[in-house]
Design an enzyme around this catalytic site. Structure first.
Site, mmCIF file in Angstrom:
data_model
loop_
_atom_site.group_PDB
_atom_site.id
_atom_site.type_symbol
_atom_site.label_atom_id
_atom_site.label_comp_id
_atom_site.label_asym_id
_atom_site.label_seq_id
_atom_site.Cartn_x
_atom_site.Cartn_y
_atom_site.Cartn_z
ATOM 1 N N LYS A 1 0.811 -1.231 0.000
ATOM 2 C CA LYS A 1 0.000 0.000 0.000
ATOM 3 C C LYS A 1 0.837 1.271 0.000
ATOM 4 O O LYS A 1 0.386 2.299 -0.509
ATOM 5 C CB LYS A 1 -0.982 -0.005 1.174
ATOM 6 C CG LYS A 1 -2.077 -1.050 0.987
ATOM 7 C CD LYS A 1 -3.137 -0.984 2.069
ATOM 8 C CE LYS A 1 -4.136 -2.110 1.840
ATOM 9 N NZ LYS A 1 -5.250 -2.101 2.759
ATOM 10 N N GLU B 1 -2.063 6.990 7.613
ATOM 11 C CA GLU B 1 -2.604 8.045 6.753
ATOM 12 C C GLU B 1 -3.713 8.753 7.514
ATOM 13 O O GLU B 1 -4.218 8.242 8.519
ATOM 14 C CB GLU B 1 -3.124 7.465 5.432
ATOM 15 C CG GLU B 1 -4.264 6.486 5.579
ATOM 16 C CD GLU B 1 -4.700 5.859 4.250
ATOM 17 O OE1 GLU B 1 -3.883 5.785 3.314
ATOM 18 O OE2 GLU B 1 -5.860 5.443 4.173
ATOM 19 N N ARG C 1 -7.103 -7.970 -8.703
ATOM 20 C CA ARG C 1 -7.749 -9.283 -8.856
ATOM 21 C C ARG C 1 -9.237 -9.068 -9.082
ATOM 22 O O ARG C 1 -9.707 -7.932 -9.038
ATOM 23 C CB ARG C 1 -7.568 -10.063 -7.554
ATOM 24 C CG ARG C 1 -8.087 -9.233 -6.376
ATOM 25 C CD ARG C 1 -8.162 -9.992 -5.088
ATOM 26 N NE ARG C 1 -8.331 -9.122 -3.943
ATOM 27 C CZ ARG C 1 -9.480 -8.674 -3.484
ATOM 28 N NH1 ARG C 1 -10.613 -9.009 -4.069
ATOM 29 N NH2 ARG C 1 -9.535 -7.880 -2.429
HETATM 30 P P1 ADP Z 1 -8.365 -3.582 2.719
HETATM 31 O O1 ADP Z 1 -7.127 -3.816 1.915
HETATM 32 O O2 ADP Z 1 -8.435 -4.396 3.929
HETATM 33 O O3 ADP Z 1 -9.591 -3.605 1.871
HETATM 34 P P2 ADP Z 1 -8.537 -0.692 2.690
HETATM 35 O O4 ADP Z 1 -7.314 0.158 2.693
HETATM 36 O O5 ADP Z 1 -9.254 -0.869 1.391
HETATM 37 O O6 ADP Z 1 -8.178 -2.099 3.277
HETATM 38 O O7 ADP Z 1 -9.564 -0.147 3.774
HETATM 39 C C1 ADP Z 1 -10.714 -0.877 4.134
HETATM 40 C C2 ADP Z 1 -11.762 0.049 4.723
HETATM 41 O O8 ADP Z 1 -11.256 0.759 5.857
HETATM 42 C C3 ADP Z 1 -12.235 1.142 3.766
HETATM 43 O O9 ADP Z 1 -13.251 0.701 2.920
HETATM 44 C C4 ADP Z 1 -12.689 2.228 4.730
HETATM 45 O O10 ADP Z 1 -13.991 1.976 5.208
HETATM 46 C C5 ADP Z 1 -11.721 2.096 5.881
HETATM 47 N N1 ADP Z 1 -10.584 3.016 5.696
HETATM 48 C C6 ADP Z 1 -9.386 2.718 5.180
HETATM 49 N N2 ADP Z 1 -8.579 3.801 5.148
HETATM 50 C C7 ADP Z 1 -9.281 4.824 5.657
HETATM 51 C C8 ADP Z 1 -9.011 6.220 5.905
HETATM 52 N N3 ADP Z 1 -7.835 6.744 5.624
HETATM 53 N N4 ADP Z 1 -9.990 6.964 6.450
HETATM 54 C C9 ADP Z 1 -11.193 6.418 6.741
HETATM 55 N N5 ADP Z 1 -11.505 5.137 6.540
HETATM 56 C C10 ADP Z 1 -10.578 4.335 6.005
HETATM 57 P P1 ADP Z 2 -13.144 -7.361 -1.945
HETATM 58 O O1 ADP Z 2 -11.922 -6.484 -1.845
HETATM 59 O O2 ADP Z 2 -13.202 -8.174 -3.184
HETATM 60 O O3 ADP Z 2 -14.358 -6.598 -1.659
HETATM 61 P P2 ADP Z 2 -12.567 -8.502 0.623
HETATM 62 O O4 ADP Z 2 -11.641 -7.400 1.016
HETATM 63 O O5 ADP Z 2 -13.791 -8.706 1.394
HETATM 64 O O6 ADP Z 2 -12.990 -8.454 -0.882
HETATM 65 O O7 ADP Z 2 -11.709 -9.832 0.583
HETATM 66 C C1 ADP Z 2 -12.226 -10.994 0.003
HETATM 67 C C2 ADP Z 2 -11.528 -12.203 0.561
HETATM 68 O O8 ADP Z 2 -10.150 -12.138 0.290
HETATM 69 C C3 ADP Z 2 -11.651 -12.353 2.055
HETATM 70 O O9 ADP Z 2 -11.724 -13.724 2.344
HETATM 71 C C4 ADP Z 2 -10.365 -11.775 2.576
HETATM 72 O O10 ADP Z 2 -10.050 -12.297 3.824
HETATM 73 C C5 ADP Z 2 -9.397 -12.186 1.499
HETATM 74 N N1 ADP Z 2 -8.293 -11.247 1.355
HETATM 75 C C6 ADP Z 2 -8.348 -10.027 0.786
HETATM 76 N N2 ADP Z 2 -7.135 -9.432 0.823
HETATM 77 C C7 ADP Z 2 -6.290 -10.298 1.417
HETATM 78 C C8 ADP Z 2 -4.892 -10.272 1.762
HETATM 79 N N3 ADP Z 2 -4.097 -9.229 1.491
HETATM 80 N N4 ADP Z 2 -4.374 -11.353 2.379
HETATM 81 C C9 ADP Z 2 -5.149 -12.397 2.661
HETATM 82 N N5 ADP Z 2 -6.457 -12.489 2.380
HETATM 83 C C10 ADP Z 2 -7.029 -11.464 1.765
#
Ligand code: ADP
Ligand code: ADP
Ligand code: MG
Length: 472
Positions: free
Chosen positions: A115, A199, A291
């Site tokens: 990230k 962040e 993906r």
């Molecule tokens: P992941 O890789 O687990 O999906 P993300 O970086 O996409 O992680 O963040 C998942 C969720 O966490 C976001 O959809 C949002 O709701 C919250 N989030 C992440 N970063 C921020 C931020 N800087 N400020 C507010 N909410 C955040």
């Molecule tokens: P999407 O981003 O497609 O909305 P999710 O964040 O809910 O999906 O993740 C979908 C599935 O992939 C979940 O089972 C989650 O635990 C797995 N997953 C997503 N990112 C990772 C990661 N960086 N490492 C391991 N598992 C992951």
């Protein structure tokens, strides 16, 4: 065209990919752990191979999977989501064995999966990014210093995180000090990396993400956006396409931004660029998922583009079949992630045997799942059992259809998130399309639904008992 694909996944997404293969005349190869020997993807694929007794590690055994693909004559591997889908080493191992990895190049996965690297690439491309640390944090002192300059609240995040895990909001220095080690150990355990960054926390943002498709011939398009603001603990529960909270100008802007982001990193295949939208209508890049996404279904529903089929075609070297101006949207689609969790008991996982299941149907309803009556849910995997996708020409009708479909669905023997979603659908803020990622925490009372069975459910239970007693 590809002839045979190994699917390095399980559950509903494995079944989804098998279906695409079947329609394209491609042979499908499933893999499964011992715990999954009764899983649906094993029955649905043209060929299935047991890859070990470890429930999770078996699906992560890079070299065993690549060997199996080679031995069974597969020309490609589809990784699905989760598991190895964002593992650059896996993509590289495929390439080295002459097997096509259905996804972007290993280098791109590596860069966007990190990230902090992704943030750097986006800043260089002129994409707005939340203010944050330049790279990973070296120490809690470093974290405190950066937080001081950008101002609280901040989000402390695992650099290689995913699935909503490894993220903590910190409202002040005490919070940050308390959470620093915690996030590091979470990250190490869940993602095998201790790297963390921080962040600025955007307070109560909307989660808006854009679906991208890019081929190997320089064509990159977007399939518009999805609104995934209905989340619990940073995990998506309900997703909507397009966002009912954007106007057309915002929609065009964010689509263009996502294409720019994808082009800047030489992206190919399907991907998703995730943004946060703050209360002043500013968009910030958050991360890119390299993906197929769980909620790709709703984009398919409103655009008519089969994203998995497009992924396979692009991987085979074909040109995208659509130009940007040929992508048309129609109506709204809503996806409900049906999880085996008990909303009335802190969403505790509810594993066990599905005593009876039937899918909702009728117009505008799609169900993607790998469960069936009698299926015993293994406790080792994701709690998501099914995705119910509804669509209609207007937002109001999509909500009505969602209510009808969720009530139509029969899923017995375990607790699910269905009754909770019915409460969300009734909520005025949801219906008015005025919600953000704070919605679930703002309305904790929505889990207080009545557990009294609905009359039609009661009738079917009575009928089942009668049948058992009379032997009918
Ligand atoms: P992941 O890789 O687990 O999906 P993300 O970086 O996409 O992680 O963040 C998942 C969720 O966490 C976001 O959809 C949002 O709701 C919250 N989030 C992440 N970063 C921020 C931020 N800087 N400020 C507010 N909410 C955040
Ligand atoms: P999407 O981003 O497609 O909305 P999710 O964040 O809910 O999906 O993740 C979908 C599935 O992939 C979940 O089972 C989650 O635990 C797995 N997953 C997503 N990112 C990772 C990661 N960086 N490492 C391991 N598992 C992951
Ligand atoms: Mg995300």
């Amino acid at each position: 065209m590809l002839r045979k694909i190994l699917i390095a996944n399980r559950g509903e997404i494995a079944v989804r990919i098998i279906r695409a293969c079947a329609e394209m005349g491609i042979r499908s190869v499933a893999i499964y752990s011992d715990a999954d020997r009764f899983a649906l993807h094993v029955k649905k694929a043209d060929e299935s191979y047991c890859i070990g007794s470890e429930p999770v590690a078996s699906y992560l055994n890079i070299y065993a999977l690549v060997d199996l693909a080679a031995a069974t004559g597969c020309d490609a591997i589809h990784p699905g989501y989760g598991f190895l889908s964002e593992n650059a080493q896996f993509a590289r191992a495929c390439k080295e064995r002459g097997i096509i990895f259905i996804g972007p190049d290993a280098e791109v996965i590596h860069r966007m999966g990190d990230k902090t690297e992704a943030r750097k690439a986006m800043i260089a491309a002129g994409i707005p990014v939340t203010p944050g640390s330049d790279g990973n944090l070296d120490s809690v002192e470093h974290a405190l210093a950066v937080a001081e300059t950008i101002g609280y609240p901040i989000m402390l995040k695992a650099t290689s995180g995913g699935g909503g895990r490894g993220i903590r909001r910190c409202d002040n220095a005490d919070d940050l000090q308390r959470n620093y080690q915690r996030v590091i150990s979470e990250a190490t355990k869940a993602f095998g990396s201790a790297d963390v960054f921080l962040e600025k926390c955007i307070v109560n943002p909307k989660h808006i993400e854009v679906q991208i498709l890019a081929d190997h011939h320089g064509n990159t398009i977007h399939l518009y956006e999805r609104d995934c603001s209905i989340q619990r603990r940073n995990q998506k529960l309900i997703e909507i396409a397009p966002s009912p909270q954007l106007d057309e100008a915002q929609r065009q802007y964010i689509g263009g931004l996502a294409v720019l982001a994808a082009k800047a990193v030489g992206y190919t295949n399907a991907g998703t660029v995730e943004f946060l939208l703050d209360d002043k209508d500013r968009f910030y890049f958050m991360e890119m998922n390299t993906r197929v996404q769980v909620e790709h279904t709703i984009t398919e529903t409103v655009t008519g583009v089969d994203i998995v089929e497009e992924q396979i075609r692009v991987a085979a070297g074909l040109t995208l079949r659509f130009k940007q101006h040929e992508i048309v949207r129609r109506g709204y689609a809503i996806e409900f992630r049906i999880n085996a969790e008990d909303p009335q008991n802190s969403f505790l996982p509810s594993f066990g045997r599905i005593s009876r299941y039937y899918a909702p149907g009728g117009p505008g309803v799609r169900t993607d799942t790998a469960i069936y009556t009698g299926y015993e849910i293994p406790p080792y995997y994701d709690s998501m059992l099914a995705k119910v996708i509804v669509s209609a020409l207007t937002w109001e009708d999509a909500i009505k259809r969602g209510e009808r479909a969720l009530k139509d669905m029969g899923l017995f023997g375990i607790k699910t998130t269905i009754p909770y979603y019915l409460e969300i659908l009734k909520h005025p803020e949801f219906r008015a399309a005025a919600f953000n990622t704070g919605f679930v925490d703002k309305y904790p009372e929505l889990v207080n639904y009545s557990n009294k069975p609905r009359p039609e459910v009661l009738a079917s239970v009575i009928a089942a008992v009668m049948a058992a007693h009379t032997g009918l």
